[in-house]
Design a protein around this motif. Sequence first.
Motif, PDB file in Angstrom:
ATOM      1  N   GLU A 145       0.494  -1.483  -0.223  1.00 51.35           N
ATOM      2  CA  GLU A 145       0.005  -0.360  -0.218  1.00 51.35           C
ATOM      3  C   GLU A 145       0.990   1.218  -0.131  1.00 51.35           C
ATOM      4  O   GLU A 145       0.429   2.216  -0.757  1.00 51.35           O
ATOM      5  CB  GLU A 145      -0.582   0.241   0.786  1.00 51.35           C
ATOM      6  CG  GLU A 145      -1.625   0.897   1.215  1.00 51.35           C
ATOM      7  CD  GLU A 145      -2.900   1.366   2.070  1.00 51.35           C
ATOM      8  OE1 GLU A 145      -3.525   2.116   2.181  1.00 51.35           O
ATOM      9  OE2 GLU A 145      -2.374   0.443   3.689  1.00 51.35           O
ATOM     10  N   MET A 146       1.943   1.070   0.774  1.00 50.37           N
ATOM     11  CA  MET A 146       2.980   2.376   1.165  1.00 50.37           C
ATOM     12  C   MET A 146       4.113   2.844  -0.450  1.00 50.37           C
ATOM     13  O   MET A 146       3.804   3.581  -0.716  1.00 50.37           O
ATOM     14  CB  MET A 146       4.440   2.133   1.903  1.00 50.37           C
ATOM     15  CG  MET A 146       3.485   2.180   3.372  1.00 50.37           C
ATOM     16  SD  MET A 146       4.346   1.761   4.093  1.00 50.37           S
ATOM     17  CE  MET A 146       5.501   2.912   4.571  1.00 50.37           C
ATOM     18  N   VAL A 147       3.876   1.200  -0.925  1.00 48.16           N
ATOM     19  CA  VAL A 147       4.622   1.746  -2.396  1.00 48.16           C
ATOM     20  C   VAL A 147       3.515   1.689  -3.241  1.00 48.16           C
ATOM     21  O   VAL A 147       3.904   3.127  -4.594  1.00 48.16           O
ATOM     22  CB  VAL A 147       5.194   0.204  -2.579  1.00 48.16           C
ATOM     23  CG1 VAL A 147       5.630   0.606  -4.029  1.00 48.16           C
ATOM     24  CG2 VAL A 147       6.247   0.052  -2.132  1.00 48.16           C
ATOM     25  N   ALA A 148       2.284   1.837  -3.497  1.00 43.89           N
ATOM     26  CA  ALA A 148       1.293   1.708  -4.906  1.00 43.89           C
ATOM     27  C   ALA A 148       0.792   3.671  -4.467  1.00 43.89           C
ATOM     28  O   ALA A 148       0.639   4.207  -5.120  1.00 43.89           O
ATOM     29  CB  ALA A 148       0.414   0.988  -4.765  1.00 43.89           C
ATOM     30  N   ARG A 185      13.108  -4.031  -8.953  1.00 38.65           N
ATOM     31  CA  ARG A 185      12.228  -4.658  -7.863  1.00 38.65           C
ATOM     32  C   ARG A 185      12.882  -3.864  -6.640  1.00 38.65           C
ATOM     33  O   ARG A 185      13.281  -3.929  -5.676  1.00 38.65           O
ATOM     34  CB  ARG A 185      12.688  -5.561  -7.186  1.00 38.65           C
ATOM     35  CG  ARG A 185      11.496  -6.835  -8.387  1.00 38.65           C
ATOM     36  CD  ARG A 185      10.307  -6.524  -8.877  1.00 38.65           C
ATOM     37  NE  ARG A 185       9.384  -6.957  -9.713  1.00 38.65           N
ATOM     38  CZ  ARG A 185       8.339  -6.580 -11.032  1.00 38.65           C
ATOM     39  NH1 ARG A 185       9.675  -5.543 -11.052  1.00 38.65           N
ATOM     40  NH2 ARG A 185       8.200  -7.163 -11.934  1.00 38.65           N
ATOM     41  N   THR A 186      13.355  -2.117  -6.787  1.00 40.70           N
ATOM     42  CA  THR A 186      13.211  -1.614  -5.681  1.00 40.70           C
ATOM     43  C   THR A 186      12.179  -0.626  -6.719  1.00 40.70           C
ATOM     44  O   THR A 186      11.686  -0.429  -7.143  1.00 40.70           O
ATOM     45  CB  THR A 186      14.472  -0.860  -6.147  1.00 40.70           C
ATOM     46  OG1 THR A 186      14.657   0.344  -7.644  1.00 40.70           O
ATOM     47  CG2 THR A 186      15.723  -1.253  -6.072  1.00 40.70           C
ATOM     48  N   ALA A 187      11.883   0.502  -5.062  1.00 34.67           N
ATOM     49  CA  ALA A 187      10.855   0.955  -4.952  1.00 34.67           C
ATOM     50  C   ALA A 187      11.296   2.914  -4.985  1.00 34.67           C
ATOM     51  O   ALA A 187      11.829   3.167  -4.492  1.00 34.67           O
ATOM     52  CB  ALA A 187       9.882   1.543  -3.027  1.00 34.67           C
ATOM     53  N   TRP A 215       7.068  -5.755  -0.184  1.00 32.09           N
ATOM     54  CA  TRP A 215       6.111  -5.202  -0.427  1.00 32.09           C
ATOM     55  C   TRP A 215       5.847  -5.362  -2.189  1.00 32.09           C
ATOM     56  O   TRP A 215       4.783  -4.565  -2.820  1.00 32.09           O
ATOM     57  CB  TRP A 215       6.314  -3.394  -0.714  1.00 32.09           C
ATOM     58  CG  TRP A 215       7.470  -3.288  -0.949  1.00 32.09           C
ATOM     59  CD1 TRP A 215       8.956  -3.373  -0.650  1.00 32.09           C
ATOM     60  CD2 TRP A 215       8.343  -2.980  -2.678  1.00 32.09           C
ATOM     61  NE1 TRP A 215      10.503  -2.412  -1.569  1.00 32.09           N
ATOM     62  CE2 TRP A 215       9.472  -2.906  -2.943  1.00 32.09           C
ATOM     63  CE3 TRP A 215       6.990  -3.458  -3.930  1.00 32.09           C
ATOM     64  CZ2 TRP A 215      10.008  -2.515  -3.941  1.00 32.09           C
ATOM     65  CZ3 TRP A 215       7.915  -2.753  -5.084  1.00 32.09           C
ATOM     66  CH2 TRP A 215       9.371  -2.607  -5.708  1.00 32.09           C
ATOM     67  N   ILE A 216       6.456  -6.507  -2.869  1.00 31.91           N
ATOM     68  CA  ILE A 216       6.206  -6.842  -4.401  1.00 31.91           C
ATOM     69  C   ILE A 216       4.749  -7.765  -3.802  1.00 31.91           C
ATOM     70  O   ILE A 216       3.710  -7.984  -4.642  1.00 31.91           O
ATOM     71  CB  ILE A 216       6.247  -7.973  -4.777  1.00 31.91           C
ATOM     72  CG1 ILE A 216       8.068  -6.691  -4.964  1.00 31.91           C
ATOM     73  CG2 ILE A 216       6.731  -8.509  -5.829  1.00 31.91           C
ATOM     74  CD1 ILE A 216       7.677  -6.215  -6.484  1.00 31.91           C
TER      75      ILE A 216
END
Length: 213
Positions: A25-28, A111-113, A195-196
Motif C-alpha cells: 500500500e505504501m509503495v502504491a 524490484r526497488t521502490a 512489498w511486491i
Amino acid sequence: MIPEFDVEISQQVEYSELRSDLTAEMVARGFTEHHEYECMGMPNWEQVEACLAEEADILRQAAESDAPDGIERVLNDLIEADDVGHAELMEVMHGNDPGVAGLSLALSEARTATFYSCSSGLDSMHHASRPQVGFVPDVHRARLIARLAEQASCGLDQVSGRWYLYSRSVKDTHALARMVLERRDDFDALPPPSWIDGLQEELDRLNSSYGGY
C-alpha cells in the motif's frame, strides 16, 4: 550538447539504515514528501529495453545539437512537429524525463521502490540541480546497484533510509540503466522484497478509486 553539472561523485550510504518497512500500500500510494510521486508499477524488461532505445536516440540527437541543452531542444522540436508523437514517447518513458526514465524503469523492474526522478537542465523547470533518481532497495539489491553505480561514475546519497542516485550527466544515468538491464538475471535471481506481494492489487484498487484514470 548534453549538459554536464559540476558534481562531486561519491557514495555516502549505510546499508544497515535502509528502509525495510515498506508495504504494498505504501509503495502504491506514496511514502515520501515528493508531491509528484507516482508508483512505476511492475514493468518488465522489454519495457525497459524499449525505453532505453528511445532514450538513446534522444541523447544522440541532443549530443549533435548546438543548443546548450540539446535534450530540451529535441523535445521542444518534437512537440512542435508531432505532439502525438511526443505523447507516445512520454508513455514509453512513463512520464519521466529522458536521461533518467530508463534508469527509473530499470530500477523498478529490478524490484526497488522508485519514488523520484529528474534529469535536471539549464532552465528553472527542473527540481534537481543534477540528474538523479530516488529509490529504496533491499540490502542485496543495494550492494549490486552500488557496484554498478561506481562503474558508471554515478554517486549515491542516503536520506531517511532512501537512496538518491545522481550523476554529472544523463549520459551516465543512461549507461547505468543499461548495466542494470545487462544484469537482469542477477536481479531476477534475488528474493523479491516483501512489498511486491499485493502491489498489483493495490495499484488496481487505486486505479479503480480514480474511476480508471
